[in-house]
Every structure is written in C-alpha cells, then in structure tokens.
Design an enzyme around this catalytic site. Structure first.
Site, PDB file in Angstrom:
ATOM      1  N   TYR A 104      -4.676  -6.123  -6.400  1.00 27.95           N
ATOM      2  CA  TYR A 104      -4.361  -5.728  -5.020  1.00 27.95           C
ATOM      3  C   TYR A 104      -4.058  -4.241  -5.007  1.00 27.95           C
ATOM      4  O   TYR A 104      -3.380  -3.729  -5.894  1.00 27.95           O
ATOM      5  CB  TYR A 104      -3.140  -6.499  -4.518  1.00 27.95           C
ATOM      6  CG  TYR A 104      -2.654  -6.049  -3.156  1.00 27.95           C
ATOM      7  CD1 TYR A 104      -3.083  -6.680  -2.000  1.00 27.95           C
ATOM      8  CD2 TYR A 104      -1.770  -4.974  -3.045  1.00 27.95           C
ATOM      9  CE1 TYR A 104      -2.650  -6.263  -0.752  1.00 27.95           C
ATOM     10  CE2 TYR A 104      -1.337  -4.542  -1.794  1.00 27.95           C
ATOM     11  CZ  TYR A 104      -1.775  -5.189  -0.656  1.00 27.95           C
ATOM     12  OH  TYR A 104      -1.347  -4.763   0.580  1.00 27.95           O
ATOM     13  N   GLU A 108      -6.213  -1.341   2.808  1.00 26.93           N
ATOM     14  CA  GLU A 108      -5.825  -2.456   1.944  1.00 26.93           C
ATOM     15  C   GLU A 108      -7.073  -3.023   1.284  1.00 26.93           C
ATOM     16  O   GLU A 108      -8.033  -3.377   1.971  1.00 26.93           O
ATOM     17  CB  GLU A 108      -5.123  -3.531   2.778  1.00 26.93           C
ATOM     18  CG  GLU A 108      -4.472  -4.609   1.942  1.00 26.93           C
ATOM     19  CD  GLU A 108      -3.764  -5.654   2.790  1.00 26.93           C
ATOM     20  OE1 GLU A 108      -4.380  -6.168   3.750  1.00 26.93           O
ATOM     21  OE2 GLU A 108      -2.590  -5.948   2.496  1.00 26.93           O
TER      22      GLU A 108
END
Lengths: 407, 307
Positions: free
Chosen positions: A130, A218
C-alpha cells in the site's frame, strides 16, 4: 475533484511511473478491440477488465443486474484458448458491465452506473503493498504512507495493526529525500532491485503530488512483480479544487456523470449544496452555520434534506437557484432559511427570498430566521410581502417551527 | 488587555481591490488605525475613505471620518514608511500565499489572511516559510480578528460585538457571529474574537489561541467553535485539560455531515473515519469543556462553564 483509475494511470505513465498497459473502453466493441493488442504487447494471455467509477471496493463489488459479475474481473480464457477466447470472454463481461449498476462498500446501496471500462494486461504479482501521498493536517505537510498490507483498507490496518503503517514527512522545500525513500523500502522489506525500483517509484509519486496539486494519491495495491518491477496495479487520485485553475488538462478530466445533478447545478451557480436523505430543506449563509443548522434540525427530531451554503455575498439570482434546487427534491416537505447577516444585509437577503419564492412558487411551508445587519428591515420586507412565512427568533426556534409544520 | 490586536495595532492592507476597499472602509469606520496599503501599480497614490463613524467601535470619535491611506509598491516599503505592525490579506487566491510570505519577509508581526480558496500546496509552502520567523498568521479563509472598541481586522460586522470578558476562537465565520451576538446579549461581551479559518492548512490553531487567552488577564473564559475534519479540536481539548485554568465552552458543527463530503469549507471533511463531530465532542467533554447542544446554546454553555 476525483478522476477515474484509467485517468490517474495515464497521468502516472506520463511521469514515468510504472503502470500496467491498458486501454479505456466506452463500448463493448472498444473493450473487445483492446484485448488482442494488450496480449501481443505484454506477451501475457491474461487480461483484466475493470469498471471505472469514482468509488473503491470494486474488486469485491457486484452488479445489481448481474450478481455473479464483479467490478474487476481477471480473464484467463486466453491461456488455453488464445486471444480469440479472451476476446469472447471480454465481450460477454463488457455487455453485462456497461450500463449496469455496480454496488460496492463505498457506493451505498444505490450503487453507481458503469459508463466506461478499463482493459489491462495481466500482471504476475509477487507482493501487494500500500502506498499513498496525502496531507497531514497536524504538521501542514504532505506525507508518504506505506504499508505491507496491500489490498486491505488502510483505515482497517490503521486500527488493527498501526505498527504496519510507515510514514515519511515531505519537506516542501526539499521533496522526498533519497534516504526517506530508502527507509520506506527497507521498512517494507524490499531489498535489491525491487528496493531500488520502489525508491524511484515513491520519489516520483511524491513529486507528482506536489506538481499536480493532489489532495490524495492512493495506490492500493502497489505490486512487486515476479520480475522485481514495482507497479501501480490500482490508482486513485483526488485534486485540490482550488488549484485546478493551474491544471486545465486535469480539470478537463472531470466526469459529470459521476456527480449528483443537483450538486452539479449548485456548483455551477456558485452555491455549496450537498443532498441528504431528510425532509427539511435548508438555506443558510456560511458553511459552519449551514452544518450547524442541519445538526439542530436533527437535534430537535427532524431530518435535514440538504446542506446549502449561499456564501457571504449571495445575489437574488443565487437565492432563486437555491430555492429551485431545494424544491426539486421530492422529499422536501418544508424549508428553513437561516441567515446571520454580517456583511450580507438582512434586507437584501429578504428581498432575494421574496423574489425567489414569487418566481419559484413555493408549495411547502417556509420558516425564516434572520439575525444581524438590518434585521428589522429584513423582517419588515418579509411581513409586507404576500408570502406565507413563519418568522423564527433563533436557530433552535426555527428548527422546532419547521419540524412542527412538516410533521 | 486583549490578545493579538488592540489600539496600538497599525494595519496595512494587501489587496485593495473592491472587497479590500469595502472592508477597509468598515474597519476605519470602526476606528481601526489603517496606515498603509500595498499595490504593485498604484504606489505613490493615496486611497481616500470617508463616511459616518461606526460608534459601536472605538469610543470618543467624531460622527464622520476622512482618512487618506498611502499606497506603497511593497510591504517592506510600507513597513519602513509607516511602522505598520499588522497586515490583512484580501489578495485573490492565486497570489495570496505569496502576499503572506511578503508580509513575513518584511517582519510584520501579525498577518490576517481573509482570502478563501488558496491552493493547499501554496499554504504548505507559506507555512514552511513562516517557520522560525516572528510572524503570526491567522487564517486563511477566516473572518479575521477583532478586539471590540479597539481594532477590527477582517469582514465581521462590528456592531454585534461588545467589549467584555470572553475570548472567542472559531473555524467558522457565521458561527462566530452567533457566539459573539449571544455573548453580547448575555452581557458577557468579548475580549477578542479570532477566526482561525476553515482551511486544512492554517496559520494559528485553537491551541495557540487558547494559550493566548489563558495568559490574558482580562479574559475570564473562552468559547471555541470547531467543526468536522482534522484533529485540531482534539489537540485543543488535550491542551485545555493539561494547561488551562479558565473555563471553556464549545460547539462542534457537522454532527449530521455525511462522511467523505466536503461541507463548504475546504477543511470540513470526515475522511477515513477521522475528524468526526462525535470524536471531537467526546474529547472536549472529557477535557471538562461545556459543549453546547445547538449553536443557539453557546452563550448559555459559557454561562454554565463560568459557574
């Protein structure tokens, strides 16, 4: 402003940030046509077909019309059947996905209609990570956030295993320093070639955030491929609306079909409007007071139908537009106007209200609370008009009165 | 006493456009000492203001005023010539952060930025620039700062204020007016009211203001008005618990705001479950702050907090 995954990846590719090969499709034919070139260019017979909507959770989301189809589908028919088989599978999926309603954990029960698809090469995934760049409000700086828990919701990771989230602060005068990129790679246990690739990736991403005025980038998941490449398998970008004037190319990426039509109409009229599910419409000056008006309606037992801030210098035309937008909502059974006139004089807003109601033709009860500059004159204008208006003394009093009139 | 601004404040105006002129006129009518303006192409001229005095402001003045404000090319020139020690920024968003940095470079002690819509990236840079300087920034995207009867910087209506005992600090303009109005009606009045602004990156925080009010002998209690987004209210609650001896009342707007939506202010957004009204109200109540249930009860909450 939010953009689609395929647009975010296009922006990343333009900055030499590695993303899979892909083609956007707005029709079944375009989706099918994307398959063969992708297979030939990548050498991988696997392709992925992804619904493009402004909401996350697509991989696990399903379509209302076709519950067996997910928002993201890996097509493996090409492995044995060759490109023709992959094309047929993509045709079948694209037919079901386009024009259908995808429901994910982020769309709410009503879901979102899919108008475009993204067809991508298959990727050999070794690890999922991530990565995000976002504003840390407590330090007034952007930070890079990284985690080994790719594919999971970061809020969940933050709650359950906060030690798995790595952070590096970006000094606006320097950018993300090399040692910070290396520290992140090390923290993610990325050594050798993947570590180097990651460091290059994260530095480019931090630079992109600064250059493009993003609110948020993101990448979830960021993947390490079997060959050690680091690549954005997904990509979400949101931009600072106040900085769009210096990025006309990005402003052009706005997809109006993703926005609520009433919210869009309000924005074009210079109003801040957000639709809610209740029955009491509100028209307020000032964002804080507008929120507090909704809260007070709820507090006395009602349900607000909207947030609406007409701003500090609303014109009669804007007030009219505001009334039109509020009354278009079929759930609205009454309207509460709450104005604290500072620089905006109450007599001006009162004239605006009278004109607006005469033009729009109001069929629901109206409660008006005026306070501040020229309040007496404002009240007089409303009283002398032919409008059926209930005056309220305070915010709370107004909320109680409109609730009484609508129940 | 009061905080940030008083009779000795010598104000310069950056951004003398239509909005800047309108509010400068109101400030002068209130009795604010406006000593200079900055405009890149109008240097050497003066801008004249005249009209009827706002008698809710500085006492003992004539019924009319007539003031010529000299215009300078740069903030540095204006400070050198006039001794300005505070600046108000009405400059349009694309140039506002630069204006803040210019005032900082010129050594202005207090910069109040009214401008709404400054890009976040610009404010990140401006805030970095402010570090280690003696300049305090209030705002941006705020109504300004007022010490009733002494000095008004910003866009708030002067007449609702009355000199008194309570400090007010808020992220919202109109909610500040609500609180101020109630305090005036209750006879408590205000020492200074500070709008810290609705943007995610701002110069002065709740904690900064609470600390100023705690140190100000005239201030007997503080109302803080927050809203959804960020964690500034939680940090303020911790400060109140650990450092404040004076009673604090408060209100948080946005209990009913849907998550992920920006509620008018750039900074008013609940994202990823963070910045909810419930969390802020809980932190404030836990710190002994009397939290008003509705904005109509802010003044009463202050009365209860004072005991």
């Amino acid at each position: 402003m939010k953009i689609h995954e395929h647009q975010a990846k296009h922006l990343m590719a333009g900055r030499d940030i590695p993303v899979p090969l892909g083609r956007v499709a707005r029709s079944v034919d375009e989706a099918v046509a994307a398959v063969r070139p992708l297979i030939e260019e990548s050498g991988n017979p696997v392709v992925v077909i992804k619904a493009q909507i402004h909401a996350g959770g697509r991989g696990k989301g399903t379509f209302k019309e076709f519950p067996e189809v997910r928002g993201v589908n890996v097509v493996t028919d090409g492995i044995e059947g060759g490109p023709a088989a992959a094309e047929e599978a993509v045709r079948d999926l694209a037919k079901k996905m386009l024009g259908s309603t995808l429901v994910t954990i982020q769309t709410g029960d009503e879901g979102k209609v899919v108008n475009r698809l993204y067809v991508e090469q298959g990727i050999d995934i070794a690890r999922e990570l991530y990565l995000a760049v976002l504003l840390d409000r407590s330090t007034s700086r952007n930070i890079v956030m990284a985690s080994t828990e790719g594919g999971m919701e970061i809020e969940k990771v933050a709650e359950e295993t906060p030690e798995k989230i790595l952070r590096e602060e970006i000094d606006p005068a320097i950018g993300l320093a090399g040692f910070q990129a290396n520290a992140l790679a090390h923290g993610l246990s990325l050594d050798g070639e993947p570590g180097k690739n990651f460091a290059v990736f994260v530095k480019a991403l931090a630079q992109a955030a600064s250059d493009l005025d993003t609110d948020l980038i993101e990448i979830n998941p960021l993947v390490v491929t079997g060959e050690g490449q680091v690549m954005a398998l997904d990509g979400k970008m949101a931009f600072d609306d106040n900085a769009l004037y210096r990025h006309p190319d990005i402003a052009d990426m706005r997809d109006d079909t993703e926005e609520d039509p009433a919210e869009l109409a309000a924005k074009n009229a210079g109003l801040n409007y957000i639709k809610l599910d209740g029955t009491i419409g509100c028209l307020v000056n000032g964002a804080g007071l507008a929120m507090a008006t909704m809260d007070t309606i709820k507090h006395v037992g009602g349900e607000p139908a909207n947030f609406l801030d007409v701003g500090g210098g609303a014109t009669a035309d804007q007030v009219t537009t505001a009334f039109q937008i509020i009354t278009k909502d079929p759930n609205v059974r009454g309207i509460f106007v709450n104005i604290f006139g500072g620089i905006m004089r109450c007599d001006v807003i009162a004239t605006g209200i009278v004109e607006a109601v005469e033009r729009v033709g109001l069929e629901v009860p109206l409660v008006v609370r005026l306070e501040g500059t020229n309040v007496e004159l404002g009240k007089q204008i409303i009283e002398e008009s032919d409008l059926e208006v209930v005056n309220a003394g305070s915010l709370r009093d107004g909320a109680e009165k409109i609730l009484e009139l609508t129940t | 006493m009061s905080v940030l601004v008083d009779k000795s404040t010598r104000l310069l105006v950056q951004g003398m456009g239509k909005t800047g002129q309108f509010h400068t006129d109101k400030a002068i009518a209130y009795g604010t000492n406006v000593v200079a303006a900055v405009h890149p192409t109008k240097a050497g001229t003066t801008t004249s203001f005249e009209g009827e005095t706002d008698h809710s402001g500085v006492a003992g003045r004539d019924d009319t005023y007539s003031v010529d404000v000299p215009v300078y090319a740069t903030v540095a020139d204006a400070v050198a010539e006039t001794g300005a020690n505070a600046s108000v920024v009405y400059v349009p968003p694309p140039f506002a952060a630069d204006a803040i940095m210019e005032a900082t470079a010129a050594g202005v002690e207090l910069v109040v930025a009214i401008t709404e819509g400054i890009p976040v990236a610009d404010m990140i840079v401006a805030k970095r620039y402010l570090q280690g300087t003696g300049t305090r920034l209030v705002g941006p995207n705020c109504p300004g700062v007022i010490t009733p009867g002494e000095c008004k910087i910003g866009i708030m209506p002067g007449y609702i204020h009355e000199r008194g005992r309570i400090g007010v600090v808020s992220r919202s303009g109109t909610l500040t007016y609500e609180a101020v109005h109630q305090l005036t009606l209750l006879g408590l009045g205000q020492t200074t009211a500070i709008g810290i602004g609705g943007d995610p990156v701002n110069g002065t925080s709740f904690v900064d203001c609470l600390s100023l009010f705690e140190a100000d002998p005239e201030t007997e209690g503080v109302i803080m008005i927050g809203e959804i987004g960020g964690t500034a209210e939680e940090e303020a609650a911790e400060f109140v618990k650990a450092e404040m001896s004076k009673p604090v009342a408060g209100f948080i707007a946005g209990t009913t705001a849907p998550p992920g939506k920006r509620m008018g202010h750039a900074g008013a957004i609940v994202s990823g479950g963070k910045g909810t009204a419930a969390a802020k109200i809980e932190a404030m109540a836990d710190a002994g702050i009397v939290v008003a249930e509705t904005p109509s009860d802010m003044g009463e909450a202050m009365v209860r907090a004072l005991g």
